[in-house]
Write an enzyme that holds these catalytic residues in place. Structure first.
Site, mmCIF file in Angstrom:
data_model
loop_
_atom_site.group_PDB
_atom_site.id
_atom_site.type_symbol
_atom_site.label_atom_id
_atom_site.label_comp_id
_atom_site.label_asym_id
_atom_site.label_seq_id
_atom_site.Cartn_x
_atom_site.Cartn_y
_atom_site.Cartn_z
ATOM 1 N N ARG A 75 45.496 -0.908 -12.731
ATOM 2 C CA ARG A 75 45.144 -1.996 -13.380
ATOM 3 C C ARG A 75 45.152 -3.381 -12.841
ATOM 4 O O ARG A 75 46.249 -4.061 -12.912
ATOM 5 C CB ARG A 75 45.629 -2.010 -14.974
ATOM 6 C CG ARG A 75 45.325 -2.963 -15.913
ATOM 7 C CD ARG A 75 43.854 -2.954 -16.447
ATOM 8 N NE ARG A 75 43.903 -1.653 -17.328
ATOM 9 C CZ ARG A 75 42.797 -1.029 -17.424
ATOM 10 N NH1 ARG A 75 41.726 -1.112 -16.941
ATOM 11 N NH2 ARG A 75 42.864 0.365 -18.091
ATOM 12 N N HIS A 171 34.598 -4.009 -9.540
ATOM 13 C CA HIS A 171 35.340 -4.191 -10.914
ATOM 14 C C HIS A 171 36.618 -5.266 -10.670
ATOM 15 O O HIS A 171 37.617 -5.069 -10.843
ATOM 16 C CB HIS A 171 35.637 -3.054 -11.587
ATOM 17 C CG HIS A 171 36.307 -3.211 -13.054
ATOM 18 N ND1 HIS A 171 37.175 -3.992 -13.449
ATOM 19 C CD2 HIS A 171 35.932 -2.504 -13.955
ATOM 20 C CE1 HIS A 171 37.191 -3.900 -14.798
ATOM 21 N NE2 HIS A 171 36.541 -2.968 -14.965
ATOM 22 N N GLU A 275 32.452 -8.870 -12.618
ATOM 23 C CA GLU A 275 32.139 -7.546 -11.743
ATOM 24 C C GLU A 275 30.744 -7.639 -11.414
ATOM 25 O O GLU A 275 29.850 -7.618 -12.019
ATOM 26 C CB GLU A 275 32.402 -6.333 -12.689
ATOM 27 C CG GLU A 275 33.586 -6.455 -13.354
ATOM 28 C CD GLU A 275 33.817 -5.367 -14.423
ATOM 29 O OE1 GLU A 275 33.210 -4.238 -14.342
ATOM 30 O OE2 GLU A 275 34.481 -5.630 -15.590
HETATM 31 C C1 BG6 Z 1 34.839 -2.902 -18.055
HETATM 32 C C2 BG6 Z 1 34.157 -2.426 -19.058
HETATM 33 O O1 BG6 Z 1 34.029 -3.119 -16.561
HETATM 34 O O2 BG6 Z 1 36.121 -1.982 -17.758
HETATM 35 C C3 BG6 Z 1 34.933 -2.334 -20.395
HETATM 36 O O3 BG6 Z 1 33.212 -3.462 -19.377
HETATM 37 C C4 BG6 Z 1 36.189 -1.534 -20.180
HETATM 38 O O4 BG6 Z 1 34.488 -1.875 -21.491
HETATM 39 C C5 BG6 Z 1 36.945 -2.076 -18.833
HETATM 40 O O5 BG6 Z 1 36.967 -1.562 -21.048
HETATM 41 C C6 BG6 Z 1 38.033 -1.238 -18.415
HETATM 42 O O6 BG6 Z 1 37.733 0.029 -18.121
HETATM 43 P P1 BG6 Z 1 38.999 1.042 -17.712
HETATM 44 O O7 BG6 Z 1 38.507 2.445 -17.462
HETATM 45 O O8 BG6 Z 1 39.530 0.497 -16.344
HETATM 46 O O9 BG6 Z 1 39.864 1.024 -18.898
#
Ligand code: BG6
Length: 303
Positions: A75, A171, A275
């Site tokens: 994360r 991302h 992103e």
């Molecule tokens: C973003 C999405 O790119 O990623 C969100 O637009 C999503 O909807 C977020 O919650 C996090 O995703 P993840 O799979 O890393 O929990």
């Protein structure tokens, strides 16, 4: 078997690039130049940190509750979403944002150029013969170049015999002073899908500001964006090629609490995802032998 010692022997560059392994077995590359430092996890081809010497605060955000474990997504930093973005189109049991961000990548190259920029290239080969999750063959590579700016180039080659549709994103989680104090410029007038509480197409009026959960996919534009952050006295510039979608995301309180790894009590306040993507209306269809490159450069300006 890939080892820390083997990687340092083949790709290490004294003073600029070293490899380390943690107690859980994950391998990391640590890059350094006069202009900053960065670190990268070989699991996921995941950029974990970037500290520019131009400013005190890290440019990228990493959750205090991020898990560093085999097979888990991390994360913060820059997860690589590939070969689909968001939930899988037909099978919700498959990992959100694809499998590249939890796959083991290999190192294929490293370099320091005449300007003192250090770069590393990672690769991920996806072979149809060994894979049922995504029945296509592709060679994926990620080159990260650290200098005064930081550049990420994600190249996809269709190595199979049939075309495939590709969704992808870098991302990027940016470290910000306070979500309620920043603004994103560059997407004024653009169309986007607002996905909070249903899906609705809207048009952006003025810069983007934040006062609630925000989850949007701006489409049909490769415009550069700028995160204006008066609290950290800086602007972060994001310039891109080969990407027509931009996802802007902050989960705000309730979703952050549900997610559980954003860093309590209010880690979400210090993060903003902008992103660079090819997703929704802007997925890519790649013919056999064709190559697509998503190329993003990040730069910090102090104000
Ligand atoms: C973003 C999405 O790119 O990623 C969100 O637009 C999503 O909807 C977020 O919650 C996090 O995703 P993840 O799979 O890393 O929990």
């Amino acid at each position: 078997m890939i080892t820390e010692a083997g990687l340092n022997h083949t790709f290490g560059i004294p003073g600029a690039l070293i490899f380390e392994q943690d107690a859980g077995g994950l391998l990391f590359a640590r890059m350094a130049t006069a202009a900053g430092t960065a670190s990268l996890s070989l699991q996921g081809g995941h950029l974990l940190s970037w500290q520019s010497s131009a400013c005190a605060e890290p440019v990228l955000w990493m959750s205090k509750q991020a898990r560093f474990a085999v097979g888990k997504s991390i994360r913060g930093g820059v997860p690589v979403c590939w070969p689909w973005f968001g939930p899988h189109a037909t099978d919700p049991s498959l990992p959100a944002h694809g499998f590249a961000r939890i796959a083991q990548w290999s190192v294929t190259d490293s370099d320091v150029n005449a300007q003192g920029e250090v770069s590393i290239t990672l690769a991920l080969q996806h072979d149809l013969a060994h894979e049922t999750v995504w029945p296509h063959s592709a060679n994926l590579s990620l080159t990260v170049t650290l200098g005064e700016s930081l550049r990420m180039q994600l190249e996809t080659r269709n190595s199979g015999m049939t075309p495939f549709v590709l969704g992808e994103a870098l991302h990027t989680y940016f470290n910000i002073s306070d979500i309620e104090a920043v603004a994103v410029h560059g997407l004024e007038g653009g169309e986007y899908w607002d996905t909070v509480g249903g899906v609705e197409k809207k048009r952006q009026a003025g810069p983007i500001q934040f006062s609630a959960e925000t989850d949007r996919v701006y489409i049909n534009s490769d415009a550069a964006t700028v995160i204006e952050d008066p609290g950290y006295a800086r602007r972060i510039h994001i310039a891109k090629r080969g990407s027509l979608a931009t996802v802007v995301w902050n989960p705000w309180t309730d979703k952050a609490n549900r997610m559980g790894d954003l860093g309590q009590p209010d880690g979400w306040r210090q993060m903003l995802c902008v992103e660079s993507a090819n997703a929704w209306d802007n997925k890519i269809t790649l013919a056999p032998g064709a190559v697509h490159t998503l190329d993003v450069a990040y730069r910090v300006e102090t104000i």
